[in-house]
Design an enzyme around this catalytic site. Structure first.
Site, short mmCIF file in Angstrom:
data_model
loop_
_atom_site.label_atom_id
_atom_site.label_comp_id
_atom_site.label_asym_id
_atom_site.label_seq_id
_atom_site.Cartn_x
_atom_site.Cartn_y
_atom_site.Cartn_z
N GLU A 1 31.12 3.56 -6.17
CA GLU A 1 30.30 4.64 -6.68
C GLU A 1 29.46 5.30 -5.59
OE1 GLU A 1 26.89 4.99 -10.10
OE2 GLU A 1 28.85 4.21 -10.67
N SER B 1 24.83 0.22 -8.97
CA SER B 1 26.17 -0.24 -9.32
C SER B 1 27.14 0.19 -8.22
CB SER B 1 26.61 0.34 -10.67
OG SER B 1 25.77 -0.12 -11.70
N ARG C 1 30.06 10.40 -14.01
CA ARG C 1 29.59 10.11 -12.65
C ARG C 1 30.30 10.98 -11.61
NH1 ARG C 1 26.87 8.82 -15.79
NH2 ARG C 1 26.09 6.78 -16.41
#
Length: 378
Positions: free
Chosen positions: A370, A250, A166
């Site tokens: 995130e 998320s 990520r």
């Protein structure tokens, strides 16, 4: 310049927060995007690029700067692909799930497990999006981007983007600036030509998520349909009628920790080694062997641990929210912080900090957000 009347960013982001920017520019072509970015950078004003708005958490105050909204689209099949593969160049503003749907319809494999992920194609490499064992790093060939420092457009290979879990050199991590300040204009992927026939699925994570046995055969269409069903069940497919989907996906990343730290967590906490555990092989030339074997090298490994498990086992359940607050954890899974209806960014930030503090207090680990945070701090 395709400047449009500014609107509150709460209308343009899936988390539904954000004040009004000073200026909003819609770029529908590559040339418009390049011209807009060069102008904004020359003026030295605050800026950011908006795609689908699905990975942004924007503060309540007006944004004193320019938002460039990429609305480019288009899929081009490139010549010269290796046998059995196809290369597609896709404009950065193209809807990601529309791309996945198109590749599945045309029998191209490689991104079908990422069905239902919101946002645009240009945002995908920035955080190396992935789901169920597939990540864009596995199919990404190159990107076309424009650098803020020079205003020049160039083609950059996937290897130069520092793609990890990520992350990439382009991502604006919370509390830091990107290693390379640039905007992606197009993305080139290399996919496998498999057609509409059923075939075995190699990825263990995808098989497990879909309940497939080793060797069981399914089609790309079957995978897409089942991934969409699975994501919808978790509130991860956008639905205007479902507050569980009014989120940035998320909100917290699964944590990457050292193997030593992972051993301090409860055994029940799901963990996934990021590097394979292999027995080291030592080769000693016979002429140099003195009968004594050197000690094995110490290998420092990293482990991914489940943020959802940590949140739930810190005592926070699905649907948790403060009294009278319009922000809450999703009723379907604890990783999503959701806007239950006209929540302010302040309310969502309050909840995020509470989650971080509970997990840190219980397990000694600070979860990292995130989404990209704009005009807001945790």
């Amino acid at each position: 310049m395709p400047e449009v009347a500014p609107v509150p960013l709460s209308q343009l982001t899936t988390l539904r927060t954000g004040g009004e920017p000073s200026r909003l520019i819609d770029a529908s072509t590559l040339d418009e995007a390049v011209a807009a970015l060069r102008e904004v950078w020359a003026e030295g004003e605050p800026w950011f690029v908006l795609g689908g708005g699905s990975n942004l958490f924007v503060g309540d105050e007006p944004f004193e700067g320019t938002v460039v909204r990429l609305r480019t689209s288009g899929i081009e099949e490139l010549p010269g692909s290796r046998e059995g593969t196809v290369r597609l160049r896709v404009q950065a503003g193209h809807d990601w799930d529309a791309l996945v749907a198109e590749t599945v319809a045309r029998g191209f494999a490689g991104i079908e497990a990422m069905s239902g992920i919101p946002g645009t194609v240009g945002a995908a490499p920035v955080q190396n999006v992935g789901a169920y064992g597939q990540e864009i790093v596995q199919t990404l060939v190159e990107v076309e981007l424009i650098d803020e420092s020079t205003g020049e457009v160039s083609t950059v290979s996937a290897e130069e983007l520092g793609l990890g879990f990520r992350t990439s050199v382009l991502k604006r991590h919370y509390g830091s600036v990107p290693e390379r300040s640039a905007v992606i204009l197009s993305v080139t992927l290399e996919l496998e030509r498999v057609g509409a026939e059923e075939r075995p699925i190699a990825g263990e994570q995808l098989r497990g998520a879909l309940g497939l046995e080793p060797g069981q055969t399914v089609s790309l269409r079957w995978i897409r349909d089942h991934v969409l069903t699975t994501r919808a069940r978790k509130g991860m497919v956008l639905d205007a009628e479902d507050p569980d989907t009014w989120s940035a996906g998320s909100f917290f990343q699964n944590a990457i920790v050292s193997e030593a730290f992972a051993r301090t967590l409860p055994a029940e906490c799901p963990q996934w080694p990021l590097t394979p555990v292999l027995d080291p092989v030592t080769v000693i030339p016979l002429a140099a062997f003195d009968g004594i074997l050197p000690p094995p090298p110490v290998v420092s490994r990293q482990v991914k641990v489940s943020a959802a498990w940590l949140i739930e086992n810190a005592g926070l359940r699905r649907g948790f929210r403060f009294p009278r607050s319009r922000a809450g954890l999703s009723t379907k899974h604890t990783l999503a912080l959701t806007n239950r209806g006209e929540a302010t960014a302040a309310e969502i930030a309050e909840l995020a900090r509470f989650v971080q503090n509970r997990v840190a207090s219980e397990f000694g680990l600070v979860l990292q957000p995130e989404p990209v945070l704009v005009n807001v701090e945790l």
